[in-house]
Design a protein around this motif. Structure first.
Motif, short mmCIF file in Angstrom:
data_model
loop_
_atom_site.label_atom_id
_atom_site.label_comp_id
_atom_site.label_asym_id
_atom_site.label_seq_id
_atom_site.Cartn_x
_atom_site.Cartn_y
_atom_site.Cartn_z
N TRP A 60 7.09 19.98 7.61
CA TRP A 60 7.78 20.05 8.35
C TRP A 60 7.10 21.51 8.80
O TRP A 60 6.52 21.67 8.46
CB TRP A 60 8.96 19.84 7.96
N THR A 65 14.01 25.12 8.65
CA THR A 65 14.49 24.10 8.19
C THR A 65 15.30 24.44 6.59
O THR A 65 16.29 23.35 6.18
CB THR A 65 13.13 22.56 7.93
N ARG A 67 14.08 24.81 4.01
CA ARG A 67 13.55 24.28 2.45
C ARG A 67 12.64 25.14 2.68
O ARG A 67 12.44 25.69 3.40
CB ARG A 67 12.72 23.05 3.07
#
Length: 201
Positions: A60, A65, A67
């Motif tokens: 990603w 995000t 994360r």
């Protein structure tokens, strides 16, 4: 020096330079360590990050995000990822020259004689390859755990000893320092000890 041959109650002469040496702990330790290291298989193999299967694509985007940032699904931090310091096949052999090895064996045999652990027989054999027969022969001389050294492997003796955990039969080419130290008693034939004397000169 003279050594007693048990079965014929006679003495044989052997060289003091071979069988009357001092105990050299450091030399014996080095030789035994090298012997045990050489016995290690060293065939373990793991995959590092570049070798495991998986895409090289970034899972990603770097930011936004919420994360943790990740660059590859093959990271060692991930399940099924590569191993950080992957083990590879290698040799554990340590070099021990002949002079050191022979010196260690001379020291070991000399110590075995001083400790009355070396039993000399003019001849030791059995007529049939049966474990029971071998056990009976050993019982006659009050032995249960023994390392038997003969000049050439006797088939009957070898086959009879295979099922006995505390009995090992070897020819002079197969003797090793670890077994010489570990076994409580060493039974050796006159022919074998004379041959060893020639080898260790």
């Amino acid at each position: 020096m003279k050594l007693l041959v048990q079965d014929i109650k006679s003495y044989i002469s052997v060289s003091d330079n071979i069988f009357n040496q001092s105990f050299n702990l450091s030399l014996i330790h080095q030789v035994i360590t090298a012997y045990l290291s050489g016995a290690r298989s060293g065939n373990q193999s793991q995959k590092n990050k570049s070798e495991v299967s998986g895409s090289g694509k970034k899972p990603w985007r770097q930011k936004g995000t919420g994360r943790a940032r990740v660059g590859s699904i093959r990271s060692p931090l991930w399940r099924s990822g590569g191993v950080t310091f992957a083990a590879k096949p290698r040799s554990y052999d340590q070099k021990v020259n002949k002079k050191m090895y022979r010196g260690a064996l001379r020291s070991i045999f000399s110590t075995l004689i001083r400790q009355n652990r070396l039993i000399i027989f003019n001849n030791f054999t059995i007529l049939q390859p049966k474990t029971k027969i071998l056990l009976n022969e050993l019982k006659k001389i009050s032995l249960k755990e023994v390392y038997i050294i003969i000049e050439k492997i006797n088939k009957n003796l070898f086959l009879a000893s295979r099922n006995l955990y505390k009995v090992s039969v070897k020819d002079i080419k197969s003797i090793d320092p670890v077994s010489l130290i570990n076994f409580k008693k060493i039974l050796i034939t006159v022919e074998a000890i004379k041959k060893i004397e020639e080898i260790l000169k």
